[in-house]
Design a protein around this motif. Structure first.
Motif, mmCIF file in Angstrom:
data_model
loop_
_atom_site.group_PDB
_atom_site.id
_atom_site.type_symbol
_atom_site.label_atom_id
_atom_site.label_comp_id
_atom_site.label_asym_id
_atom_site.label_seq_id
_atom_site.Cartn_x
_atom_site.Cartn_y
_atom_site.Cartn_z
ATOM 1 N N GLU B 95 32.737 36.339 32.361
ATOM 2 C CA GLU B 95 32.984 36.258 33.817
ATOM 3 C C GLU B 95 34.447 35.932 34.085
ATOM 4 O OE1 GLU B 95 30.084 33.567 33.498
ATOM 5 O OE2 GLU B 95 28.867 35.299 33.040
ATOM 6 N N LEU B 96 35.317 36.891 33.809
ATOM 7 C CA LEU B 96 36.739 36.651 34.044
ATOM 8 C C LEU B 96 37.095 37.116 35.446
ATOM 9 C CD1 LEU B 96 38.285 37.645 30.632
ATOM 10 C CD2 LEU B 96 37.666 35.402 31.477
ATOM 11 N N GLU B 97 36.470 36.487 36.423
ATOM 12 C CA GLU B 97 36.738 36.906 37.784
ATOM 13 C C GLU B 97 36.783 35.671 38.664
ATOM 14 O OE1 GLU B 97 35.694 40.921 40.003
ATOM 15 O OE2 GLU B 97 33.955 39.613 39.758
ATOM 16 N N VAL B 98 37.715 35.680 39.593
ATOM 17 C CA VAL B 98 37.869 34.544 40.488
ATOM 18 C C VAL B 98 38.342 35.096 41.829
ATOM 19 C CG1 VAL B 98 40.283 34.038 39.921
ATOM 20 C CG2 VAL B 98 38.744 32.162 40.500
ATOM 21 N N ASP B 99 38.140 34.314 42.884
ATOM 22 C CA ASP B 99 38.532 34.798 44.208
ATOM 23 C C ASP B 99 40.048 34.890 44.314
ATOM 24 O OD1 ASP B 99 36.209 35.317 45.655
ATOM 25 O OD2 ASP B 99 35.816 33.167 45.847
ATOM 26 N N SER B 100 40.503 35.944 44.970
ATOM 27 C CA SER B 100 41.940 36.087 45.192
ATOM 28 C C SER B 100 42.380 35.174 46.331
ATOM 29 C CB SER B 100 42.259 37.538 45.546
ATOM 30 O OG SER B 100 43.553 37.626 46.031
ATOM 31 N N LEU B 101 43.581 34.653 46.220
ATOM 32 C CA LEU B 101 44.099 33.798 47.288
ATOM 33 C C LEU B 101 45.050 34.556 48.217
ATOM 34 C CD1 LEU B 101 44.752 30.291 45.716
ATOM 35 C CD2 LEU B 101 42.704 31.225 46.741
ATOM 36 N N VAL B 102 45.118 35.870 48.061
ATOM 37 C CA VAL B 102 46.038 36.646 48.907
ATOM 38 C C VAL B 102 45.712 36.504 50.400
ATOM 39 C CG1 VAL B 102 46.982 38.928 49.343
ATOM 40 C CG2 VAL B 102 46.517 38.224 47.022
ATOM 41 N N PRO B 103 44.430 36.449 50.809
ATOM 42 C CA PRO B 103 44.179 36.254 52.245
ATOM 43 C C PRO B 103 44.774 34.952 52.788
ATOM 44 C CG PRO B 103 42.177 36.937 51.127
ATOM 45 C CD PRO B 103 43.191 36.694 50.062
ATOM 46 N N LEU B 104 44.936 33.951 51.930
ATOM 47 C CA LEU B 104 45.493 32.678 52.392
ATOM 48 C C LEU B 104 47.005 32.606 52.189
ATOM 49 C CD1 LEU B 104 42.822 30.338 50.794
ATOM 50 C CD2 LEU B 104 42.836 31.260 53.102
ATOM 51 N N TYR B 105 47.443 33.011 51.002
ATOM 52 C CA TYR B 105 48.865 32.928 50.661
ATOM 53 C C TYR B 105 49.343 34.314 50.236
ATOM 54 C CZ TYR B 105 48.048 27.884 50.296
ATOM 55 O OH TYR B 105 47.724 26.592 50.537
ATOM 56 N N GLU B 106 50.277 34.883 50.969
ATOM 57 C CA GLU B 106 50.803 36.195 50.595
ATOM 58 C C GLU B 106 51.472 36.157 49.220
ATOM 59 O OE1 GLU B 106 51.146 39.402 51.395
ATOM 60 O OE2 GLU B 106 49.554 39.138 52.868
ATOM 61 N N SER B 107 52.044 35.015 48.900
ATOM 62 C CA SER B 107 52.789 34.943 47.643
ATOM 63 C C SER B 107 51.894 35.122 46.422
ATOM 64 C CB SER B 107 53.513 33.599 47.545
ATOM 65 O OG SER B 107 52.574 32.552 47.533
ATOM 66 N N ALA B 108 50.596 35.006 46.608
ATOM 67 C CA ALA B 108 49.692 35.155 45.464
ATOM 68 C C ALA B 108 49.616 36.601 44.992
ATOM 69 C CB ALA B 108 48.300 34.670 45.843
ATOM 70 N N ASN B 109 50.066 37.519 45.818
ATOM 71 C CA ASN B 109 49.844 38.938 45.531
ATOM 72 C C ASN B 109 50.386 39.355 44.165
ATOM 73 O OD1 ASN B 109 49.903 41.762 45.558
ATOM 74 N ND2 ASN B 109 49.938 41.805 47.789
ATOM 75 N N TRP B 110 51.681 39.248 43.989
ATOM 76 C CA TRP B 110 52.279 39.718 42.733
ATOM 77 C C TRP B 110 51.953 38.792 41.579
ATOM 78 C CZ3 TRP B 110 57.802 42.150 43.443
ATOM 79 C CH2 TRP B 110 57.665 43.275 44.268
ATOM 80 N N MET B 111 51.790 37.496 41.847
ATOM 81 C CA MET B 111 51.503 36.571 40.749
ATOM 82 C C MET B 111 50.109 36.826 40.201
ATOM 83 S SD MET B 111 53.457 33.187 42.112
ATOM 84 C CE MET B 111 52.598 32.885 43.618
ATOM 85 N N GLU B 112 49.181 37.154 41.070
ATOM 86 C CA GLU B 112 47.840 37.484 40.582
ATOM 87 C C GLU B 112 47.849 38.804 39.823
ATOM 88 O OE1 GLU B 112 45.190 37.209 43.902
ATOM 89 O OE2 GLU B 112 45.133 35.017 43.820
ATOM 90 N N ARG B 113 48.681 39.722 40.290
ATOM 91 C CA ARG B 113 48.792 40.980 39.550
ATOM 92 C C ARG B 113 49.338 40.739 38.150
ATOM 93 N NH1 ARG B 113 51.919 45.427 42.928
ATOM 94 N NH2 ARG B 113 51.798 46.514 40.943
ATOM 95 N N GLU B 114 50.270 39.811 38.041
ATOM 96 C CA GLU B 114 50.837 39.516 36.724
ATOM 97 C C GLU B 114 49.773 38.899 35.808
ATOM 98 O OE1 GLU B 114 54.252 36.995 36.815
ATOM 99 O OE2 GLU B 114 54.453 37.008 34.641
ATOM 100 N N VAL B 115 48.990 37.978 36.356
ATOM 101 C CA VAL B 115 47.931 37.370 35.546
ATOM 102 C C VAL B 115 46.916 38.422 35.137
ATOM 103 C CG1 VAL B 115 46.035 35.721 35.582
ATOM 104 C CG2 VAL B 115 48.243 35.078 36.517
ATOM 105 N N TYR B 116 46.615 39.317 36.055
ATOM 106 C CA TYR B 116 45.690 40.397 35.714
ATOM 107 C C TYR B 116 46.283 41.274 34.610
ATOM 108 C CZ TYR B 116 43.707 45.027 35.898
ATOM 109 O OH TYR B 116 43.172 46.226 35.535
#
Ligand code: SF4
Lengths: 198, 166
Positions: B95-116
């Motif tokens: 279960e390598l899935e977690v909720d994205s925080l992009v709806p709350l923080y725009e800055s999460a967008n690219w950082m989450e892509r990097e983790v992915y």
């Protein structure tokens, strides 16, 4: 049939003339991706002055260049860009692989770094070093000029393979940095040393 | 009382906290993956943590004493109170899935892509979950500890341009 030529007429081959023109007006494309690029810039700057070899016009568009100097690491995401730039350059064109990383991957033996660009694009000249000194780059350009004289033709037979490589000059110590040329340099410059063994 | 202590106390009362620790004055709170988005929203609205500084990940494979495989790290900053707080979420295969925080923080967008890209963790609800650093055609996630340092030969299997065709 003997023809009397006036003193101010020189007979030569067209190939030689074309190569002579080309080798003295190389237009480098600086493909500088890492630290070697700094030495490349130093070579172009006034202290080392690549202009003395007719190669000072760095252009940042491949369509105006005929010598690609790849200076630095190339990763697998950059490689398609490198190949595209190479393909956009006009014939006749040459490629110098500058530095350990570019020629062999250097110390960066990781999953993303290409282990030598010569696996994927043609390379005419390699420069060892990390980074190579500007003198080494200048030496490579001099060697490339020799290669152009020896190999190229007017219409371009660059694609021809299997032709023997001309022997490279021994790495001459160029009396650029040290103020006073040493005695060994002077003997090399007088023609009996490094130039003789071609 | 500092805001971070208030956060810890309140979250403890609400039963969100799995674990918490301090290192040189920095507070780290471990929460469950399901509650990440809920807690992050409260961090933003109730306690004024308005900046998401970083999203990153650690692979604890073969790590001494580690119980979980992947540990996500979220670091928050309240630009008004100048206080920082770290949220941690642990994930395990499959279960390598977690909720994205992009709806709350725009800055999460690219950082989450990097983790992915580098760890293969998927973010539910991310608007554009593509690779960000590696080529699109790459199939692996190289910062995982079970990925060989020299790769699986991806760097060798690229098209070749020869003199004749260029
Ligand atoms: S050879 Fe050395 S100086 Fe050149 S790019 Fe590699 S690490 Fe940098």
């Amino acid at each position: 049939m003997a023809v009397d030529l006036p003193d101010n007429v020189v007979v030569t081959r067209l190939d030689t003339l074309a190569s002579w023109c080309r080798k003295n007006s190389l237009w480098p494309m600086p493909f500088a991706t890492a630290c070697c690029g700094i030495e490349l810039m130093a070579t172009g700057a006034s202290r080392h002055d690549l202009a003395r070899f007719g190669a000072e016009v760095f252009r940042f568009t491949p369509r105006q260049c005929d010598l690609m100097i790849v200076a630095g690491r190339v990763v697998m995401k950059m490689l398609p860009v490198l190949q595209r730039i190479w393909q956009q350059m006009h014939e006749p064109k040459w490629c110098i692989s500058m530095g350990a990383c570019c020629s062999s991957g250097g110390v960066f033996d990781t999953y993303a770094v290409v282990q030598g660009i010569d696996r994927f694009v043609p390379v005419d000249m390699y420069i060892p070093g990390c980074p190579p000194r500007p003198e080494q780059l200048i030496q490579a350009i001099i060697d490339l000029q020799d290669l152009i004289t020896a190999r190229e033709t007017t219409m371009g037979t660059e694609a021809e393979i299997g032709r023997p490589e001309p022997p490279k000059r021994a790495l001459l110590e160029l009396p650029i940095i040290s103020g006073q040329p040493s005695s060994s340099m002077r003997s090399a410059a007088s023609g009996s040393g490094g130039h003789g063994d071609r | 009382m500092a805001i971070v202590d208030d956060v810890l106390q309140t979250l403890q009362q609400d039963g969100e906290v799995v674990d918490s620790s301090r290192f040189r004055g920095d507070l780290r709170i471990v929460i469950r993956p399901e509650s990440l988005k809920r807690v992050a929203r409260r961090m933003q609205t109730e306690w004024g943590f308005d900046v998401l500084i970083d999203v990153t990940c650690v692979d604890y494979l073969h790590y001494e004493g580690a119980r979980d495989r992947f540990g996500l790290v979220y670091s928050f900053l309240s630009s008004e109170a100048m206080e920082r707080l770290w949220l941690r979420v642990f994930l395990n295969e499959p279960e390598l899935e977690v909720d994205s925080l992009v709806p709350l923080y725009e800055s999460a967008n690219w950082m989450e892509r990097e983790v992915y890209d580098l760890f293969g963790i998927r973010f539910r609800g991310h608007p554009d979950l593509r690779r960000i650093l590696l080529p699109e055609a790459f199939t692996d996630h190289p910062l995982r500890k079970d990925y060989p340092l020299q790769g699986r030969g991806e760097r060798h299997h690229l098209p070749v341009v020869t003199r004749g065709e260029s």
